[in-house]
Write a protein that holds these residues in place. Structure first.
Motif, PDB file in Angstrom:
ATOM      1  N   PRO A   1       0.797  -1.227   0.000  1.00 59.10           N
ATOM      2  CA  PRO A   1       0.000   0.000   0.000  1.00 59.10           C
ATOM      3  C   PRO A   1       0.832   1.281   0.000  1.00 59.10           C
ATOM      4  CG  PRO A   1      -1.004  -1.606   1.448  1.00 59.10           C
ATOM      5  CD  PRO A   1       0.313  -2.190   1.011  1.00 59.10           C
ATOM      6  N   ASP A   2       2.054   1.234   0.567  1.00 60.03           N
ATOM      7  CA  ASP A   2       2.903   2.432   0.543  1.00 60.03           C
ATOM      8  C   ASP A   2       3.732   2.519  -0.731  1.00 60.03           C
ATOM      9  OD1 ASP A   2       4.891   0.538   0.895  1.00 60.03           O
ATOM     10  OD2 ASP A   2       5.395   1.135   2.939  1.00 60.03           O
ATOM     11  N   GLY A   3       3.620   1.511  -1.623  1.00 58.28           N
ATOM     12  CA  GLY A   3       4.307   1.533  -2.903  1.00 58.28           C
ATOM     13  C   GLY A   3       5.787   1.250  -2.851  1.00 58.28           C
ATOM     14  N   LYS A   4       6.320   0.858  -1.688  1.00 54.85           N
ATOM     15  CA  LYS A   4       7.761   0.695  -1.534  1.00 54.85           C
ATOM     16  C   LYS A   4       8.272  -0.689  -1.923  1.00 54.85           C
ATOM     17  CE  LYS A   4       8.246   4.244   2.032  1.00 54.85           C
ATOM     18  NZ  LYS A   4       8.684   4.537   3.422  1.00 54.85           N
ATOM     19  N   PHE A   5       7.375  -1.660  -2.078  1.00 52.75           N
ATOM     20  CA  PHE A   5       7.825  -2.971  -2.531  1.00 52.75           C
ATOM     21  C   PHE A   5       6.702  -3.714  -3.241  1.00 52.75           C
ATOM     22  CE2 PHE A   5       6.415  -3.525   1.859  1.00 52.75           C
ATOM     23  CZ  PHE A   5       5.713  -4.715   1.866  1.00 52.75           C
TER      24      PHE A   5
ATOM     25  N   PRO B   1      -2.648  -3.486   5.181  1.00 50.11           N
ATOM     26  CA  PRO B   1      -2.815  -2.067   4.848  1.00 50.11           C
ATOM     27  C   PRO B   1      -1.720  -1.159   5.391  1.00 50.11           C
ATOM     28  CG  PRO B   1      -4.912  -3.029   5.462  1.00 50.11           C
ATOM     29  CD  PRO B   1      -3.878  -4.071   5.735  1.00 50.11           C
ATOM     30  N   ASP B   2      -1.087  -1.556   6.504  1.00 52.53           N
ATOM     31  CA  ASP B   2      -0.007  -0.731   7.045  1.00 52.53           C
ATOM     32  C   ASP B   2       1.355  -1.066   6.433  1.00 52.53           C
ATOM     33  OD1 ASP B   2       0.620  -3.141   8.213  1.00 52.53           O
ATOM     34  OD2 ASP B   2       0.315  -2.473  10.275  1.00 52.53           O
ATOM     35  N   SER B   3       1.364  -1.990   5.466  1.00 56.72           N
ATOM     36  CA  SER B   3       2.567  -2.395   4.729  1.00 56.72           C
ATOM     37  C   SER B   3       3.619  -3.091   5.599  1.00 56.72           C
ATOM     38  CB  SER B   3       3.225  -1.189   4.023  1.00 56.72           C
ATOM     39  OG  SER B   3       2.368  -0.661   3.047  1.00 56.72           O
TER      40      SER B   3
ATOM     41  N   SER C   1      -8.675  -6.570   3.516  1.00 51.67           N
ATOM     42  CA  SER C   1      -9.629  -5.491   3.280  1.00 51.67           C
ATOM     43  C   SER C   1      -8.895  -4.158   3.417  1.00 51.67           C
ATOM     44  CB  SER C   1     -10.777  -5.554   4.287  1.00 51.67           C
ATOM     45  OG  SER C   1     -10.315  -5.238   5.590  1.00 51.67           O
ATOM     46  N   PRO C   2      -9.397  -3.100   2.771  1.00 49.47           N
ATOM     47  CA  PRO C   2      -8.814  -1.771   2.988  1.00 49.47           C
ATOM     48  C   PRO C   2      -8.928  -1.377   4.455  1.00 49.47           C
ATOM     49  CG  PRO C   2     -10.272  -1.774   1.086  1.00 49.47           C
ATOM     50  CD  PRO C   2     -10.495  -3.075   1.795  1.00 49.47           C
ATOM     51  N   ASP C   3      -8.007  -0.568   4.948  1.00 50.57           N
ATOM     52  CA  ASP C   3      -7.971  -0.178   6.353  1.00 50.57           C
ATOM     53  C   ASP C   3      -8.813   1.074   6.556  1.00 50.57           C
ATOM     54  OD1 ASP C   3      -7.433   0.216   8.967  1.00 50.57           O
ATOM     55  OD2 ASP C   3      -5.282   0.573   8.745  1.00 50.57           O
ATOM     56  N   CYS C   4      -9.977   0.911   7.172  1.00 55.25           N
ATOM     57  CA  CYS C   4     -10.842   2.065   7.449  1.00 55.25           C
ATOM     58  C   CYS C   4     -11.144   2.182   8.938  1.00 55.25           C
ATOM     59  CB  CYS C   4     -12.156   1.946   6.679  1.00 55.25           C
ATOM     60  SG  CYS C   4     -11.926   1.994   4.891  1.00 55.25           S
ATOM     61  N   GLU C   5     -10.524   1.356   9.748  1.00 55.15           N
ATOM     62  CA  GLU C   5     -10.768   1.372  11.191  1.00 55.15           C
ATOM     63  C   GLU C   5      -9.619   2.073  11.896  1.00 55.15           C
ATOM     64  OE1 GLU C   5     -13.579   0.292  12.201  1.00 55.15           O
ATOM     65  OE2 GLU C   5     -14.237  -0.798  10.424  1.00 55.15           O
ATOM     66  N   ALA C   6      -9.907   2.555  13.092  1.00 57.57           N
ATOM     67  CA  ALA C   6      -8.893   3.262  13.868  1.00 57.57           C
ATOM     68  C   ALA C   6      -8.233   2.367  14.900  1.00 57.57           C
ATOM     69  CB  ALA C   6      -9.533   4.471  14.566  1.00 57.57           C
ATOM     70  N   ASP C   7      -8.637   1.093  14.967  1.00 57.29           N
ATOM     71  CA  ASP C   7      -8.142   0.232  16.039  1.00 57.29           C
ATOM     72  C   ASP C   7      -7.214  -0.865  15.535  1.00 57.29           C
ATOM     73  OD1 ASP C   7      -9.907  -1.275  14.654  1.00 57.29           O
ATOM     74  OD2 ASP C   7     -11.185  -1.833  16.348  1.00 57.29           O
ATOM     75  N   ASP C   8      -6.627  -0.681  14.341  1.00 54.54           N
ATOM     76  CA  ASP C   8      -5.672  -1.637  13.775  1.00 54.54           C
ATOM     77  C   ASP C   8      -6.296  -2.973  13.404  1.00 54.54           C
ATOM     78  OD1 ASP C   8      -3.305  -0.032  13.883  1.00 54.54           O
ATOM     79  OD2 ASP C   8      -3.267  -0.339  16.050  1.00 54.54           O
TER      80      ASP C   8
END
Length: 503
Positions: free
Chosen positions: A247-251, A294-296, A334-341
């Motif tokens: 998701p961050d495009g780094k790999f 989602p947090d890569s 799933s895409p990350d849309c929650e605030a609790d990880d």
């Protein structure tokens, strides 16, 4: 409005005038007649029966056609507002649409129990059905197929929308990847592979495309968005599947028939091989799917051995779990849309199921929460819509299925003539794309399913608090259930059906 039609257990449809005089008896059914309707122009009478048939009659009471397209009691009939379509629902869990000649136009599948009632919207664009499965479902009568793309000359194994939703890319066994707009207009071909293209995907910013080749190619190719080849990466020793950017495009991660996952990290303007996930602690057979959290920070892989494995980017194995008894075809976050990880993850398997898991990105722990069952052959792919509110699955049974995140089947989309291999949601959630072994790509309009999901969520929220009437109804149902169960010989068979409603 001058004739009244009645039906009953005597298997007869009776026509009466407004003064109560019997005009005619229509005989043709072999069991109880549950429903009868006039067409809006009064020219047709249609009846539905427990003999699993529907009969079209003319004004004189002559049988025009007997329809046998049902596998259960025909419970309710309704004409559309325009009078051009007849809707019917049945104990076979379906809703069906017919023309005025009795020809079957469409079948809607999704209810899990008998369907008892239906109604058309005022504009005839939506059909509502009610079932003993405790759901009301809305079905779009508009064309669900938005676009059909027939260009590839061999099976299409992968398809993905671009992040901005303006394009899609396909990977095919005809040794090419192609880019299209949403209307199916061909934009470009990426054709430097020397064997089948097993996968194709966009980078998070949409500026790059990654494609992967089969056994005689074994390369990972990175392209600019205008179709120029930037890199050809080698490392895998067998076919490659399921390429995706972090998701961050780094790999980039890729899954291989060589039992490994490869991580290709960005070094300046180019990607280089950074880690090989496998070896002694790796999969014991081909790796079918791979996905980045989602947090890569985390990489999940799924293999033919039925295991899912959790890795860090540098190749450290964190967890290994036997997720399915048969091979896993894909894993996806799933895409990350929650605030609790907390995010969802899905695994699609040869065992005809999809398992939904809850993954904690902070601790790296995984917990199974749901099993989606309904496909009649292997499930090839699973994908989540924005924030994971909808789940789509594609299977070898030639269908695409839409589910709520609670596991309720909303709709079964039929249009492919062979195995469905890949599915993906558009960013707005109103379009879904699928690709299959039939060489075809279909873009579906799923607005009606979104409304069904919203209705389902509203119904869930509305029933959280029971009113005093609800509580009284619940107690009455419990009393009726106890009476029926303890007085079987005194209760009529049709009254025993109340048990299904109460349960």
């Amino acid at each position: 409005g001058e004739i009244i039609a009645t039906s009953g257990e005597d298997r007869i449809v009776k026509l009466w005038d407004l003064e109560g005089n019997l005009l005619k008896e229509l005989r043709g059914h072999e069991h109880r007649v549950r429903t009868v309707v006039f067409s809006p122009d009064g020219q047709l009478i249609v009846s539905g029966s427990d003999d699993c048939t529907m009969i079209f009659w003319n004004q004189n009471g002559d049988i025009i056609k007997k329809v046998t397209d049902f596998d259960g009691h025909v419970n309710c009939l309704r004409f559309s507002r325009s009078g051009s379509i007849l809707g019917a629902v049945s104990d076979d869990r379906t809703a069906k649409l017919f023309d005025l000649q009795g020809n079957l136009l469409k079948t809607f599948k999704g209810h899990q129990s008998r369907v008892k009632s239906l109604s058309f919207s005022l504009d005839d664009k939506t059909l509502a059905t009610a079932s003993w499965d405790k759901t009301i479902r809305l079905w779009s009568l508009e064309q669900q197929i938005h676009t059909v793309i027939k260009h590839h000359t061999d099976r299409v194994l992968d398809v993905n929308f671009s992040p901005d939703g303006q394009r899609l890319v396909t990977g095919s066994w005809d040794m090419s990847a192609c880019v299209w707009d949403l209307n199916g207009k061909y934009l470009q071909t990426l054709d430097e592979h020397i064997d089948k293209v097993n996968g194709a995907n966009f980078s998070p910013d949409g500026e790059l495309i990654v494609t992967v080749g089969s056994t005689n190619d074994r390369t990972v190719k990175v392209w600019s968005s205008d179709g120029c080849l930037k890199q050809s990466l080698q490392g895998h020793e067998d076919y490659i599947r399921d390429p995706s950017f972090s998701p961050d495009g780094k790999f980039i991660v890729t899954a291989g028939g060589d039992k490994t996952v490869r991580v290709w990290t960005l070094n300046g303007d180019e990607y280089i091989e950074y880690a090989t996930l496998g070896g002694e602690n790796g999969h014991t057979s081909e790796v079918r799917g791979v996905s980045v959290s989602p947090d890569s920070k985390w990489i999940f892989s799924g293999g033919k051995d039925g295991y899912i494995k959790l890795w860090t980017q540098d190749g450290t194995l964190v967890n290994s779990l036997k997720a399915h008894e048969q091979e896993i075809w894909n894993v996806v976050f799933s895409p990350d849309c929650e605030a609790d990880d907390q995010v969802l993850m899905g695994t699609a398997s040869e065992d005809r199921t999809v398992k939904i898991w809850k993954f904690d990105q902070k601790s790296g722990t995984l917990k199974p929460i749901l099993v989606l069952e309904g496909h009649t052959d292997r499930v090839s792919d699973v994908v989540f819509s924005h924030c994971g509110k909808l789940i789509a699955t594609g299977g070898a049974d030639k269908t695409v299925r839409l589910w709520t995140r609670k596991g309720i089947l909303l709709s079964t989309l039929e249009g492919h003539t062979d195995r469905v291999m890949a599915v993906d949601f558009h960013k707005n959630g109103e379009l879904l794309v699928s690709a299959g072994v039939d060489d075809v790509v279909i873009i579906w309009n799923i607005k009606a399913q979104i409304e069904m999901m919203k209705l389902e969520e509203k119904n869930t929220n509305d029933t959280k608090e029971l009113s005093e009437l609800d509580k009284l109804t619940q107690r009455g149902g419990e009393w009726a259930r106890d009476f029926i169960e303890n007085n079987q010989q005194e209760v009529r068979d049709e009254d025993k059906d109340l048990l299904n409603i109460i349960q």
